[in-house]
Design a protein around this motif. Structure first.
Motif, PDB file in Angstrom:
ATOM      1  N   TYR B 133       0.853  -1.186   0.000  1.00  0.00           N
ATOM      2  CA  TYR B 133       0.000   0.000   0.000  1.00  0.00           C
ATOM      3  C   TYR B 133       0.885   1.231   0.000  1.00  0.00           C
ATOM      4  CZ  TYR B 133      -4.332  -2.454   1.259  1.00  0.00           C
ATOM      5  OH  TYR B 133      -5.437  -3.244   1.249  1.00  0.00           O
ATOM      6  N   ILE B 134       0.487   2.233  -0.725  1.00  0.00           N
ATOM      7  CA  ILE B 134       1.137   3.536  -0.576  1.00  0.00           C
ATOM      8  C   ILE B 134       0.101   4.470   0.030  1.00  0.00           C
ATOM      9  CG2 ILE B 134       2.223   5.470  -1.752  1.00  0.00           C
ATOM     10  CD1 ILE B 134       3.901   2.968  -1.854  1.00  0.00           C
ATOM     11  N   PHE B 135       0.395   4.909   1.232  1.00  0.00           N
ATOM     12  CA  PHE B 135      -0.565   5.775   1.929  1.00  0.00           C
ATOM     13  C   PHE B 135      -0.259   7.227   1.649  1.00  0.00           C
ATOM     14  CE2 PHE B 135      -0.635   2.173   5.188  1.00  0.00           C
ATOM     15  CZ  PHE B 135      -1.758   1.603   4.626  1.00  0.00           C
ATOM     16  N   TRP B 136      -0.705   7.730   0.492  1.00  0.00           N
ATOM     17  CA  TRP B 136      -0.556   9.181   0.329  1.00  0.00           C
ATOM     18  C   TRP B 136      -1.490   9.873   1.291  1.00  0.00           C
ATOM     19  CZ3 TRP B 136      -4.984  10.291  -2.912  1.00  0.00           C
ATOM     20  CH2 TRP B 136      -5.408   9.200  -3.686  1.00  0.00           C
ATOM     21  N   ARG B 137      -2.461   9.130   1.796  1.00  0.00           N
ATOM     22  CA  ARG B 137      -3.129   9.516   3.030  1.00  0.00           C
ATOM     23  C   ARG B 137      -3.186   8.279   3.906  1.00  0.00           C
ATOM     24  NH1 ARG B 137      -5.700  14.421   2.539  1.00  0.00           N
ATOM     25  NH2 ARG B 137      -6.333  14.970   0.426  1.00  0.00           N
ATOM     26  N   ARG B 138      -2.930   8.449   5.178  1.00  0.00           N
ATOM     27  CA  ARG B 138      -3.016   7.330   6.098  1.00  0.00           C
ATOM     28  C   ARG B 138      -4.470   6.917   6.255  1.00  0.00           C
ATOM     29  NH1 ARG B 138       0.180   4.035   7.893  1.00  0.00           N
ATOM     30  NH2 ARG B 138      -0.901   3.987   9.879  1.00  0.00           N
ATOM     31  N   VAL B 145     -11.629  11.996   5.814  1.00  0.00           N
ATOM     32  CA  VAL B 145     -12.080  12.501   4.508  1.00  0.00           C
ATOM     33  C   VAL B 145     -13.462  11.938   4.187  1.00  0.00           C
ATOM     34  CG1 VAL B 145     -11.658  12.444   2.028  1.00  0.00           C
ATOM     35  CG2 VAL B 145      -9.759  12.847   3.591  1.00  0.00           C
ATOM     36  N   ILE B 146     -13.630  10.633   4.428  1.00  0.00           N
ATOM     37  CA  ILE B 146     -14.929   9.996   4.156  1.00  0.00           C
ATOM     38  C   ILE B 146     -16.002  10.575   5.070  1.00  0.00           C
ATOM     39  CG2 ILE B 146     -16.185   7.807   4.312  1.00  0.00           C
ATOM     40  CD1 ILE B 146     -13.558   6.417   3.457  1.00  0.00           C
ATOM     41  N   ARG B 181     -10.959  -2.202  -1.678  1.00  0.00           N
ATOM     42  CA  ARG B 181     -11.827  -2.666  -0.611  1.00  0.00           C
ATOM     43  C   ARG B 181     -11.096  -2.799   0.732  1.00  0.00           C
ATOM     44  NH1 ARG B 181     -17.130  -4.587  -1.365  1.00  0.00           N
ATOM     45  NH2 ARG B 181     -17.891  -2.932  -2.684  1.00  0.00           N
ATOM     46  N   GLY B 182      -9.950  -3.456   0.649  1.00  0.00           N
ATOM     47  CA  GLY B 182      -9.208  -3.719   1.878  1.00  0.00           C
ATOM     48  C   GLY B 182      -8.880  -2.440   2.620  1.00  0.00           C
ATOM     49  N   LEU B 183      -8.481  -1.440   1.870  1.00  0.00           N
ATOM     50  CA  LEU B 183      -8.126  -0.158   2.476  1.00  0.00           C
ATOM     51  C   LEU B 183      -9.376   0.516   3.033  1.00  0.00           C
ATOM     52  CD1 LEU B 183      -5.997   1.923   3.099  1.00  0.00           C
ATOM     53  CD2 LEU B 183      -6.222   2.813   0.785  1.00  0.00           C
ATOM     54  N   LEU B 184     -10.457   0.455   2.262  1.00  0.00           N
ATOM     55  CA  LEU B 184     -11.707   1.063   2.715  1.00  0.00           C
ATOM     56  C   LEU B 184     -12.157   0.446   4.035  1.00  0.00           C
ATOM     57  CD1 LEU B 184     -14.161   2.879   2.286  1.00  0.00           C
ATOM     58  CD2 LEU B 184     -15.209   1.045   0.977  1.00  0.00           C
ATOM     59  N   GLU B 185     -12.054  -0.895   4.083  1.00  0.00           N
ATOM     60  CA  GLU B 185     -12.467  -1.565   5.328  1.00  0.00           C
ATOM     61  C   GLU B 185     -11.617  -1.097   6.497  1.00  0.00           C
ATOM     62  OE1 GLU B 185     -12.384  -5.708   4.396  1.00  0.00           O
ATOM     63  OE2 GLU B 185     -14.058  -5.501   2.978  1.00  0.00           O
ATOM     64  N   ARG B 186     -10.353  -0.883   6.228  1.00  0.00           N
ATOM     65  CA  ARG B 186      -9.493  -0.400   7.310  1.00  0.00           C
ATOM     66  C   ARG B 186      -9.900   0.995   7.761  1.00  0.00           C
ATOM     67  NH1 ARG B 186      -3.222  -1.428   6.436  1.00  0.00           N
ATOM     68  NH2 ARG B 186      -3.154   0.032   8.174  1.00  0.00           N
ATOM     69  N   CYS B 187     -10.237   1.835   6.793  1.00  0.00           N
ATOM     70  CA  CYS B 187     -10.654   3.200   7.151  1.00  0.00           C
ATOM     71  C   CYS B 187     -11.925   3.160   7.987  1.00  0.00           C
ATOM     72  CB  CYS B 187     -10.930   4.016   5.885  1.00  0.00           C
ATOM     73  SG  CYS B 187      -9.524   4.151   4.821  1.00  0.00           S
ATOM     74  N   LEU B 188     -12.859   2.293   7.557  1.00  0.00           N
ATOM     75  CA  LEU B 188     -14.119   2.210   8.293  1.00  0.00           C
ATOM     76  C   LEU B 188     -13.881   1.679   9.699  1.00  0.00           C
ATOM     77  CD1 LEU B 188     -16.467   0.925   5.464  1.00  0.00           C
ATOM     78  CD2 LEU B 188     -16.244   3.246   6.365  1.00  0.00           C
ATOM     79  N   ARG B 189     -12.913   0.770   9.778  1.00  0.00           N
ATOM     80  CA  ARG B 189     -12.609   0.220  11.111  1.00  0.00           C
ATOM     81  C   ARG B 189     -12.141   1.330  12.054  1.00  0.00           C
ATOM     82  NH1 ARG B 189      -8.675  -3.522   9.878  1.00  0.00           N
ATOM     83  NH2 ARG B 189      -9.914  -4.317   8.160  1.00  0.00           N
ATOM     84  N   VAL B 190     -11.399   2.265  11.485  1.00  0.00           N
ATOM     85  CA  VAL B 190     -10.963   3.403  12.301  1.00  0.00           C
ATOM     86  C   VAL B 190     -12.173   4.154  12.841  1.00  0.00           C
ATOM     87  CG1 VAL B 190      -9.800   5.636  12.237  1.00  0.00           C
ATOM     88  CG2 VAL B 190      -8.793   3.672  11.059  1.00  0.00           C
ATOM     89  N   LEU B 191     -13.160   4.362  11.949  1.00  0.00           N
ATOM     90  CA  LEU B 191     -14.353   5.105  12.347  1.00  0.00           C
ATOM     91  C   LEU B 191     -15.164   4.318  13.365  1.00  0.00           C
ATOM     92  CD1 LEU B 191     -15.435   6.537   8.884  1.00  0.00           C
ATOM     93  CD2 LEU B 191     -14.522   7.806  10.825  1.00  0.00           C
ATOM     94  N   VAL B 192     -15.253   2.993  13.139  1.00  0.00           N
ATOM     95  CA  VAL B 192     -16.010   2.158  14.068  1.00  0.00           C
ATOM     96  C   VAL B 192     -15.370   2.213  15.455  1.00  0.00           C
ATOM     97  CG1 VAL B 192     -16.627  -0.226  14.616  1.00  0.00           C
ATOM     98  CG2 VAL B 192     -16.883   0.622  12.279  1.00  0.00           C
ATOM     99  N   LYS B 193     -14.060   2.147  15.442  1.00  0.00           N
ATOM    100  CA  LYS B 193     -13.325   2.173  16.704  1.00  0.00           C
ATOM    101  C   LYS B 193     -13.591   3.467  17.460  1.00  0.00           C
ATOM    102  CE  LYS B 193      -8.843   0.183  17.941  1.00  0.00           C
ATOM    103  NZ  LYS B 193      -7.455   0.022  17.460  1.00  0.00           N
ATOM    104  N   GLY B 194     -13.708   4.545  16.709  1.00  0.00           N
ATOM    105  CA  GLY B 194     -13.969   5.836  17.334  1.00  0.00           C
ATOM    106  C   GLY B 194     -15.453   6.047  17.617  1.00  0.00           C
TER     107      GLY B 194
END
Lengths: 263, 211
Positions: B133-138, B145-146, B181-194
């Protein structure tokens, strides 16, 4: 020859003493007259310069070429305008001492010190890449590109030289050095020896050097050329390119020069 | 001077050419420098270049073997290119905290759906490190952003499918459009966690609700 004036006997001693003392007093009065007229001239000139600066203050501030000319004129006349805004109250009632400060709104000092700070910042930011040796032209480009508040500043090479000079009292080893026909700002205390300078100069002309190029052109022994290159490399002053058959050594100064694109 | 035809930019939504930094036309840039300080500065420059290149071309992952001949790692004007070993070293450096963890290796077997485990970093085996992965945004940055988009479009409280977020026409202009998808799921996981979103539904047809 001057027999009529020569009085024989002891009286000649006193008369010659009188004559010489008269010469001296006359000389002194001439000198003081001279000094007086000079100081009047200087005052007139200062007020003229003052007027000139008031009239053209905007140009001095805005136009780097004009500022350079003005600064050159001042230094030719022995007016150090970095110092003159510093010695406040040097004149009769402080008025003449800080004319530059009055003229330029903000201190000229401040202008150059601010520029100096920017230069220090840029030098530090690029030190790992170029080993603390950066060309004046590149610094100028970087400052004009200016990512900071207030945008890029219009500066000339002359301004930068002056600003670097104004850093001298800090004893911070910032100095301008010349290699070939280019001026470079050195921000590391390291002195370059002649061999290193020669190699950097060659790189400047040819773009890059290889060990065998140095051997052939400078008639150096291989170990000597190799050692100089290794020295330069360990100071980040040259970068190695191993994809060209024989290793080529390039100066990071050409990173910005090659394409010149912003970013 | 540098107009590059790019094989990997067929997905490029806006067909503007990427403007390479001036380092790119400096031949030694393609040789990792042996001196430590120089190398560190070089790694920073490469990291910036890779990130902005991926951002420009909307690349979420890089496959090193595919990317090596691409303009990113090969400058045909200079006939210089980065070796696989050096590219690996750069990416590995990008995964460190010193570089702000701007990259992450993905295991070669991991398809987009297998990224549900918290850590997708593969083992230490060098030959496995070919895709990253290249995270030009983490992921955390993407999450906000979402969230900002959900907020802006007034979709708080409604249920969205993952498809809607990254593949539908309504998000075509958003930066996260086309995200893996994989990255999106990770982003959503961040939101779920918060506690700012909830994900439910079966795998493959998940829905997500933002609060």
């Amino acid at each position: 020859m001057d027999r009529p004036r020569r009085t024989p006997g002891l009286s000649s001693l006193t008369s010659s003493r009188i004559a010489s003392s008269q010469y001296a007093s006359h000389g002194a009065s001439l000198r003081s007259q001279n000094a007086q007229s000079l100081s009047t001239q200087l005052e007139v000139f200062q007020s003229l310069l003052h007027n000139f600066a008031v009239v053209h203050a905007k140009d001095i501030r805005a136009n780097p070429a004009f500022r350079a000319e003005f600064a050159r004129m001042c230094s030719a006349l022995g007016v150090d305008f970095l110092a003159s805004s510093h010695h406040r109250g040097k004149g009769k009632d402080g008025a003449s001492g800080s004319i530059w400060a009055q003229i330029l709104g903000s201190d000229v000092n401040d202008f150059y010190f601010n520029l100096g700070v920017l230069i220090v910042e840029e030098c530090r930011a690029t030190r790992a890449e170029n080993g603390g040796l950066i060309s004046v032209a590149e610094i100028r480009q970087r400052i004009q590109r200016g990512r900071r508040i207030g945008g890029g500043m219009e500066v000339s090479d002359d301004d930068i030289t002056r600003a670097v000079d104004s850093l001298a009292p800090l004893g911070s080893c910032f100095s301008i050095m010349k290699i070939g026909h280019r001026s470079l700002i050195r921000s590391v205390p390291k002195e370059l020896n002649t061999d290193q300078c020669t190699v950097l100069e060659a790189i400047q002309v040819l773009g890059y050097v290889t060990v065998s190029m140095l051997q052939i052109n400078l008639d150096w022994e291989r170990p000597r050329a190799y050692a100089v290159i290794q020295d330069l490399m360990s100071d980040s002053l040259v970068w190695v390119d191993t994809q060209a058959g024989e290793n080529e050594y390039w100066s990071p100064a050409s990173i910005s020069g090659a394409l010149g694109g912003p970013g | 001077m540098t107009t590059h035809t790019n094989p990997s930019t067929s997905l490029d939504p806006d067909n503007t050419t990427f403007k390479f930094p001036s380092h790119y036309s400096f031949p030694p840039f393609f040789t990792l420098q042996p001196v430590h300080t120089t190398r560190t500065s070089q790694l920073h420059s490469w990291s910036r270049l890779i990130q902005s290149y991926c951002q420009h071309h909307h690349l979420w992952t890089l496959s090193l073997t595919d990317a090596l001949p691409s303009p990113l790692f090969t400058n045909t004007h200079l006939s210089r290119s980065l070796s696989l070993r050096d590219a690996r070293e750069i990416i590995s450096w990008m995964t460190t905290s010193e570089a702000g963890r701007r990259a992450e290796w993905t295991s070669p077997t991991s398809s987009t759906s297998s990224t549900s485990s918290t850590s997708t970093t593969s083992g230490d085996r060098e030959d496995q490190k070919t895709r990253c992965y290249i995270f030009w945004r983490r992921p955390e940055e993407w999450a906000s952003v979402i969230e900002e988009w959900v907020d802006r479009t007034g979709q708080k409280g409604s249920v969205l499918t993952l498809y809607e977020i990254v593949e539908s026409e309504s998000t075509r202009k958003e930066e996260f459009w086309g995200m893996e998808r994989g990255l999106l799921e990770r982003c959503l996981r961040v939101l779920v966690k918060g506690g700012r979103a909830q994900v439910f539904g079966r795998e493959g047809s998940e829905g997500v609700k933002f609060f």
